[in-house]
Scaffold this active site. Structure first.
Site, short mmCIF file in Angstrom:
data_model
loop_
_atom_site.label_atom_id
_atom_site.label_comp_id
_atom_site.label_asym_id
_atom_site.label_seq_id
_atom_site.Cartn_x
_atom_site.Cartn_y
_atom_site.Cartn_z
N CYS A 172 0.78 -1.12 -0.03
CA CYS A 172 -0.02 -0.07 -0.06
C CYS A 172 0.72 1.05 0.07
CB CYS A 172 -1.02 -0.21 1.00
SG CYS A 172 -2.35 0.91 0.86
N HIS A 224 -3.39 -5.34 1.68
CA HIS A 224 -2.52 -5.58 3.01
C HIS A 224 -2.63 -7.09 3.52
CE1 HIS A 224 -2.11 -1.35 4.49
NE2 HIS A 224 -2.89 -1.08 3.76
N GLU A 247 -0.98 -8.63 5.24
CA GLU A 247 -0.59 -8.73 6.79
C GLU A 247 -1.81 -8.54 7.67
OE1 GLU A 247 -0.14 -6.06 5.01
OE2 GLU A 247 -0.48 -4.38 6.23
N1 GLN Z 1 -3.81 6.43 1.30
C1 GLN Z 1 -2.38 6.00 1.50
C2 GLN Z 1 -1.22 6.78 1.05
O1 GLN Z 1 -1.35 7.63 -0.03
C3 GLN Z 1 -1.87 4.75 1.61
C4 GLN Z 1 -3.12 3.84 2.49
C5 GLN Z 1 -2.48 2.99 3.10
O2 GLN Z 1 -1.23 2.36 3.04
N2 GLN Z 1 -3.22 1.80 3.61
O3 GLN Z 1 -0.16 6.75 1.48
#
Ligand code: GLN
Length: 201
Positions: free
Chosen positions: A92, A182, A184
């Protein structure tokens, strides 16, 4: 349950560093411990002097983590090591940090992976959801998305590993692995095992 991968042979010797500046780093550590893998946390520059075989950059807020990498003087050393082949798994926000291009943001962070990402691609408020989908070479796995990005473009040296509704949500370039979701946060250990297999070579 028998693992699909052969990395376990050397797993007791494997140490994975988790970037622990902000975000969901503890969840990655717990998952790795379930697989019998040792972890260390990278919180400051001196932590980089410990030996480790792979690096996880967790989800969280990419702008915050990106700023802290500079403030704590971790940026140059980490970028150099990733470019030199350190196996690295970004989830992410971690994927955003590794991306060479962010479509809806002027910032660029480590930029070691030849992908273009869109931040908050599913929207900011309603952008969190859970699904199950195919992960190349692994099978169907649970995927949890939280204000997630997705990948809109990849270079020739990038392999797409998973898509949802035509959008790329997992990819690999050499020793770098990224997921928009994610792993995890779910029970399945498959993606972490996949990363261990990259480390195992
Ligand atoms: N929206 C977040 C970002 O732009 C990422 C979200 C996440 O890691 N769950 O950094």
């Amino acid at each position: 349950m028998k693992s699909k991968f052969s990395w376990q042979k050397g797993a007791n010797k494997m140490t994975i560093a988790v970037l622990a500046l902000q975000g969901a780093f503890l969840e990655h550590e717990k998952m790795l411990h379930r697989l019998g893998i040792s972890t260390i946390e990278i919180r400051q520059k001196k932590d980089l002097s410990q030996p480790f075989d792979g690096l996880i950059i967790p989800g969280g807020e990419s702008t915050v983590q990106g700023k802290l990498l500079h403030d704590l003087d971790l940026y140059d050393e980490l970028k150099r090591r990733i470019e030199n082949g350190l196996p690295t798994f970004g989830t992410c926000a971690g994927m955003i940090l590794l991306a060479s291009n962010i479509e809806n943001d002027d910032s660029k962070h480590l930029g070691t992976m030849h992908i273009t990402v869109t931040r908050n691609a599913y929207g900011r408020q309603l952008g969190s959801f859970h699904t199950e989908s195919m992960f190349h070479g692994v099978g169907k796995i649970p995927m949890t998305f939280i204000r997630a990005p997705y990948i809109t473009q990849v270079s020739d040296d990038v392999t797409v590993l998973a898509t949802i509704d035509g959008n790329i949500v997992a990819a690999r370039q050499g020793n770098q692995l990224v997921t928009a979701f994610h792993p995890e946060l779910d029970n399945a250990t498959d993606v972490h095992e996949y990363f261990c297999k990259i480390i195992g070579g």
